[in-house]
Design a protein around this motif. Structure first.
Motif, short mmCIF file in Angstrom:
data_model
loop_
_atom_site.label_atom_id
_atom_site.label_comp_id
_atom_site.label_asym_id
_atom_site.label_seq_id
_atom_site.Cartn_x
_atom_site.Cartn_y
_atom_site.Cartn_z
N UNK A 259 0.83 -1.21 0.00
CA UNK A 259 0.00 0.00 0.00
C UNK A 259 0.86 1.25 0.00
N UNK A 260 1.88 1.28 0.84
CA UNK A 260 2.76 2.45 0.91
C UNK A 260 3.55 2.60 -0.39
N UNK A 267 -1.27 5.58 7.61
CA UNK A 267 -2.42 5.76 8.50
C UNK A 267 -3.72 5.26 7.89
N UNK A 268 -3.79 5.20 6.56
CA UNK A 268 -5.01 4.70 5.94
C UNK A 268 -5.29 3.25 6.32
N UNK A 269 -4.23 2.52 6.65
CA UNK A 269 -4.37 1.14 7.12
C UNK A 269 -4.35 1.08 8.65
N UNK A 270 -3.38 1.74 9.25
CA UNK A 270 -3.18 1.56 10.69
C UNK A 270 -4.28 2.18 11.54
N UNK A 292 0.15 9.53 15.88
CA UNK A 292 1.02 10.68 15.65
C UNK A 292 1.85 10.55 14.38
N UNK A 293 2.29 9.33 14.09
CA UNK A 293 3.25 9.16 13.00
C UNK A 293 2.72 8.59 11.71
N UNK A 294 1.51 8.05 11.74
CA UNK A 294 1.03 7.34 10.56
C UNK A 294 0.78 8.22 9.35
N UNK A 302 7.92 0.06 9.72
CA UNK A 302 8.85 0.24 10.83
C UNK A 302 8.19 0.97 12.00
N UNK A 303 7.22 1.82 11.70
CA UNK A 303 6.54 2.53 12.79
C UNK A 303 5.75 1.56 13.66
N UNK A 304 5.20 0.51 13.07
CA UNK A 304 4.48 -0.49 13.85
C UNK A 304 5.45 -1.26 14.74
#
Length: 313
Positions: A259-260, A267-270, A292-294, A302-304
């Motif tokens: 997706x990315x 954020x559209x997924x998370x 905050x970061x999505x 990596x954010x997850x």
């Protein structure tokens, strides 16, 4: 569940359960037929079984939208006669149609003619405004049955179309589970599901002693693991391994990466995954980091990894 159960949400829920029937957010027939918003029909093959929920009140438009759904391979087409939002009422969609059962019958007959072998179902309320549910609901079900409908999902609350917001309509009108249970006893030949205020898998299992199905909305969204992770075993008697919460997160890595890479935002997924650790240590930190970061440019899986509770990292 408009703006909630989009294709990213459904993909994530399918990771947790292989057998539950997933419903799209409500898509209006005019948006598809007149507006050409065909992207609203997009879904991943992994989502099956998946049902398209339609809003509308014009039999011809609903028939055309149903043909689009069948062409796209949906497993069910559902007519929403339960949503109480103002924008839905203004288009004569949703719960306001409880006042027009003859029109609903005409709509579902047209949809069934367009659907072929794909089931057409109806989601409704027990009544609206000053209607007496004990009079209205039996008559409404009888009319749907006469029109050929065999599967109905019943939200066990009235909808007040004036004076209550959509949010208040999900909480304030009292639940009448007994009435819905009596409808099942009166119609053993129909597949009837119950909806409304069902917050745990245990509660769903209790209803399944009486009903053919249970539709869970908000609880499945806000506590997806608690509702879905063990549903295959308990509801469908399928001995699938139950993923840990952490394994469910990592099962999304390839999907998120694709997706990315295609230009989408993390954020559209998370945003649909914020509740995976609900009630667990580290849940607040998980939600904060992803929220905050999505949306940031370059945000990736990596954010997850960073957000995972320490015991799971």
């Amino acid at each position: 569940m408009m703006d909630w159960t989009d294709r990213h949400c459904r993909y994530f829920h399918r990771v947790l359960s292989r057998h539950t029937l997933l419903y799209t957010e409500m898509v209006t027939a005019p948006a598809l037929v007149r507006g050409g918003a065909l992207h609203l029909l997009d879904y991943s093959p992994e989502e099956h079984p998946v049902a398209l929920q339609l809003g509308g009140s014009d039999p011809g438009e609903l028939a055309e939208a149903t043909r689009m759904a069948v062409d796209r391979g949906y497993d069910e087409v559902n007519l929403n006669v339960g949503c109480p939002s103002d924008r839905v009422q203004s288009g004569t969609f949703g719960a306001i149609l409880m006042k027009s059962p003859d029109l609903v019958a005409a709509c579902v007959e047209a949809m069934q003619s367009a659907a072929g072998d794909v089931p057409v179902t109806v989601k409704c309320r027990i009544g609206v405004d000053d209607q007496d549910p004990h009079v209205v609901l039996p008559d409404f079900i009888a009319r749907l049955k006469a029109a050929g409908i065999t599967r109905i999902q019943i939200h066990a609350r009235k909808a007040w179309l004036q004076g209550l917001s959509p949010k208040e309509n999900r909480d304030i009108p009292p639940l009448d589970y007994d009435l819905v249970h009596r409808m099942k006893a009166a119609h053993p030949d129909l597949h009837l599901s119950i909806n409304g205020g069902i917050a745990t898998l245990d509660a769903a299992m209790d209803h399944l002693k009486v009903m053919d199905g249970v539709m869970v909305g908000r609880a499945a969204y806000h506590q997806p693991y608690d509702i879905l992770a063990d549903a295959d075993r308990r509801v469908y008697s399928v001995d699938n391994p139950v993923l840990t919460r952490e394994d469910a997160v990592f099962a999304m890595e390839d999907y998120i990466g694709a997706h990315v890479a295609a230009g989408g935002k993390l954020a559209q997924v998370t945003r649909h995954m914020l509740g995976i650790f609900a009630g667990q240590p580290g849940a607040r930190r998980w939600k904060r980091i992803l929220s905050d970061g999505g949306h940031r440019d370059g945000a990736s899986f990596d954010l997850l990894r960073e957000a995972l509770p320490p015991r799971a990292a």
